[in-house]
Structure formats: C-alpha cells, structure tokens
Design an enzyme around this catalytic site. Structure first.
Site, PDB file in Angstrom:
ATOM      1  N   GLU A 195       0.833  -1.209   0.000  1.00  0.00           N
ATOM      2  CA  GLU A 195       0.000   0.000   0.000  1.00  0.00           C
ATOM      3  C   GLU A 195       0.865   1.256   0.000  1.00  0.00           C
ATOM      4  OE1 GLU A 195      -3.119   0.324  -0.460  1.00  0.00           O
ATOM      5  OE2 GLU A 195      -3.697  -1.765  -0.349  1.00  0.00           O
TER       6      GLU A 195
ATOM      7  N   CYS B 250     -27.311   2.298 -12.473  1.00  0.00           N
ATOM      8  CA  CYS B 250     -26.318   3.379 -12.378  1.00  0.00           C
ATOM      9  C   CYS B 250     -26.961   4.730 -12.708  1.00  0.00           C
ATOM     10  CB  CYS B 250     -25.150   3.104 -13.320  1.00  0.00           C
ATOM     11  SG  CYS B 250     -23.957   4.437 -13.340  1.00  0.00           S
TER      12      CYS B 250
ATOM     13  N   CYS C 284     -15.004   0.827 -14.225  1.00  0.00           N
ATOM     14  CA  CYS C 284     -15.468   2.212 -14.104  1.00  0.00           C
ATOM     15  C   CYS C 284     -14.252   3.129 -14.087  1.00  0.00           C
ATOM     16  CB  CYS C 284     -16.318   2.358 -12.839  1.00  0.00           C
ATOM     17  SG  CYS C 284     -17.294   3.860 -12.848  1.00  0.00           S
TER      18      CYS C 284
ATOM     19  N   CYS D  79     -19.179   0.989 -19.641  1.00  0.00           N
ATOM     20  CA  CYS D  79     -20.583   0.956 -19.222  1.00  0.00           C
ATOM     21  C   CYS D  79     -21.353  -0.140 -19.965  1.00  0.00           C
ATOM     22  CB  CYS D  79     -21.239   2.313 -19.446  1.00  0.00           C
ATOM     23  SG  CYS D  79     -20.415   3.648 -18.560  1.00  0.00           S
TER      24      CYS D  79
ATOM     25  N   CYS E 157     -21.045  -3.344 -18.033  1.00  0.00           N
ATOM     26  CA  CYS E 157     -21.014  -3.160 -16.575  1.00  0.00           C
ATOM     27  C   CYS E 157     -22.217  -3.809 -15.892  1.00  0.00           C
ATOM     28  CB  CYS E 157     -20.974  -1.669 -16.264  1.00  0.00           C
ATOM     29  SG  CYS E 157     -21.040  -1.325 -14.502  1.00  0.00           S
TER      30      CYS E 157
END
Ligand code: SF4
Length: 358
Positions: free
Chosen positions: A40, A211, A195, A202, A205
């Site tokens: 991270e 959405c 996304c 889209c 998706c």
C-alpha cells in the site's frame, strides 16, 4: 425479493469479483499485514507496473518488519530510489521502527492502532485492517470515490470536507461486515478495470441497470472536484563541481521536496537562464566563495514531473583549480557517488552521461 440500489450495488460488485478476479498481484489475497502495508505504501501515487519490482525488492531485502526496522536509512532510501515522494519512504521506515519499539515487532491488528503508525491515513489503515484482519472498515481511494459518485449520481466535491464525510458514510454502509477484505478489493479493482476515469466500460457493466450517472448521462462529469491542481514550475541549476577526483554534494533537509536525498550544488532560479547568465550571476559567485574554476560543459535540461511541481534541471560541470570550501556541501569521491540516494532527475543525469563525469 427486489434489492434496493445499495443492496444491488454490493451484491453485483461481489459477483463481478467472482467472475473477474484477474488483477492478480503478489500482495492480493494474502493475510500478512507487513506485506499488505508495504504494497500500500509503495503503490500510493505509483502505478502497479512501476511499483511491483520495488515491492519484490523490498520483500527480498527485508522479509519482515524487524528486518526493515533494523536497516540503515541510506540503504532503504537507495532501494526506494526512483519511486519519488520520499516522505513516504521516511515515514515507512519510522513506522517499521515504531512497530518494533511500541508493538514489540508484531504488526498491530486494530484499525486505531494501525492508524497510529507514522504515515498511515484512514485509507491505508482501512486497507490493512480489512485485507489482513477482515476488520469491517471501508476503503476510500480515488477508484472508490469514482464508482460511488457515478453509480449513486453524487456531485458533492470529493475533496470537500462535506464530500469526504458523505462518501465515507456511504462506503461504510455498503460494506458487508463479514466480507470486508473481498469487498474492498472488489470495489478498487472494479474502479480500475471497469469504471475507469476515461472511457468506462458501461456497455459491459454489471451495475449499469441501476447506475444513476449512466441514466442521467453524467458519467463524464463525475466525480466532481472543487480544487483545480496548480502546477508550479521550478528551475534547478546544478553545479557539478569537481576537484581532483572529488565532487560536492549535500543531503537535502528542510521542508521541501526530496528530503533526505542527495544533490549537487543547487542554484534555484525563478525563471530559465542560459549557462553564461548563470556563470555571471551573483548566486553562483556567492556559492563558489572565490574558488577559481574552469567550465567543462553543460548538460541538456532534464524534466521531472511531480504532483504539484514540474522541475526543470540543468547540470553545469565546473572544475575547481584549487581546493574549494563550499559551505554546507561535502566533497565525496566520484567513484562513490553511486552509494548515495539521489532524486530521479539526478539519477537520470548520471545515467545519461551527457557530461564526462567518469
Ligand atoms: S455503468 Fe458505467 S459509470 Fe456506471 S458504474 Fe458501470 S462503468 Fe461506472
């Protein structure tokens, strides 16, 4: 039973993860908090492809947090070299030592304790707590902001205090407490793969039926940010001053970029200047302190892009004809230059060999 938009969101996201668990990286699916934390920290502001070899090198050199805590600062900075944002490296080392001193070498396992470590904010604490310990803390990074803003049609600026609170509460509400690790991973991966910031998929998706941004044709407008990033231009002129087999460098301290890295004699100018203007400048006379020299050459300009700054650097090679006394800089043998950690722009210059330094 008909699912609410929130239930639909979480269910579909987990389903997407089952079908497309493709972003396989060495730190994914593991439970070792040290490795998760390391990944991270390395991946903050860094692309995965760039960060991966660094992660592997760090694990090879320092397989445990105790190994990292015991390492000399300079060795760790050298391993970090090229990743930029050196404050991250400094904090990472401080956190490793904090774990050894305060937690007896055992990585803390609660969100609060993890967040008490140097350089760890709410995002990293949530990531480590959920991935390593399955603690119910929702992550909130750029990917998560984007997915939530679009799916729920939220136009509150993500960088405003109100926006941060609103998104944090929503993210937490959506998190299935028993599956926080897998859910957090899913939403971040989904933002990176489906996304995406530009040209989201889209058409394929799973969230498309509910959405809001897709229905209202606001996908390209979301998420909203209130502040525009202002990029500052800086002009660095580095004097590579040689005397016999030595060159002058110093460690950068103070509250500026590249803390703890080394550099040649720096003259920062408010605007670009030519080499002859620099040689005639009072700034150069001041730093040379009466040392006689001959000019050996000038490099091309190197550019390094940081988040808020563009650094333009040019290097002038000067040979001192008697031993110089340069305040705040130390003379080191040229052959030992590679044992110091430098910012990327200086490493680029040294590798470029545009001046006959060696
Ligand atoms: S439909 Fe498009 S904008 Fe909406 S969540 Fe899916 S990829 Fe994102």
């Amino acid at each position: 039973m008909k699912l609410s938009p929130k239930q639909f969101f979480t269910a579909r996201l987990l389903e997407w993860n089952r079908q497309h668990n493709t972003r396989s990286m060495p730190w994914k699916g593991i439970r070792d908090p040290y490795r998760i934390w390391l990944s991270e920290i390395i991946l903050q502001q860094t692309r995965v492809e760039q960060g991966l070899p660094y992660y592997e090198r760090f694990i090879a050199h320092y397989p445990t947090v105790r190994d990292l805590a015991a390492a000399p600062d300079e060795a760790v900075f050298r391993l970090w070299q090229g990743l930029g944002y050196y404050a991250r490296c400094k904090n990472m080392l401080a956190a490793a030592r904090q774990i050894v001193q305060t937690f007896d070498g055992r990585f803390p396992d609660t969100y609060e304790q993890i967040q008490s470590l140097k350089g760890i904010g709410p995002y990293t604490a949530a990531a480590v707590a959920s991935f390593a310990f399955n603690s119910p803390h929702a992550v909130l990074d750029g990917n998560v902001f984007r997915v939530l803003a679009r799916y729920f049609g939220i136009d509150t600026p993500t960088d405003s205090t109100g926006g941060k609170k609103q998104f944090a509460a929503l993210a937490q509400e959506l998190l299935p407490p028993e599956q926080s690790a897998i859910y957090n991973q899913s939403i971040m991966d989904f933002g990176a793969v489906v996304c995406k910031p530009q040209q989201p998929s889209c058409g394929q998706c799973l969230l498309a039926p509910a959405c809001v941004a897709l229905q209202q044709q606001t996908v390209a407008r979301l998420p909203v940010k209130s502040k525009k990033l202002v990029i500052r231009k800086r002009y660095f002129y580095y004097i590579v001053l040689e005397h016999q087999d030595q060159v002058f460098i110093r460690k950068r301290t103070g509250n500026d970029i590249w803390q703890n890295l080394h550099e040649f004699i720096l003259l920062e100018m408010p605007a670009p200047v030519t080499a002859s203007e620099l040689l005639a400048s009072p700034e150069l006379r001041g730093v040379m302190n009466g040392t006689p020299y001959t000019m050996q050459g000038a490099s091309p300009t190197f550019k390094q892009q940081l988040t808020h700054q563009t650094i333009h650097s040019q290097f002038l090679l000067l040979a001192a004809t008697r031993k110089p006394a340069i305040k705040d800089y130390m003379a080191v043998p040229r052959t030992r230059l590679n044992s110091y950690a430098f910012p990327k722009t200086i490493t680029d210059f040294l590798q470029n060999k545009s001046l006959e330094l060696f």
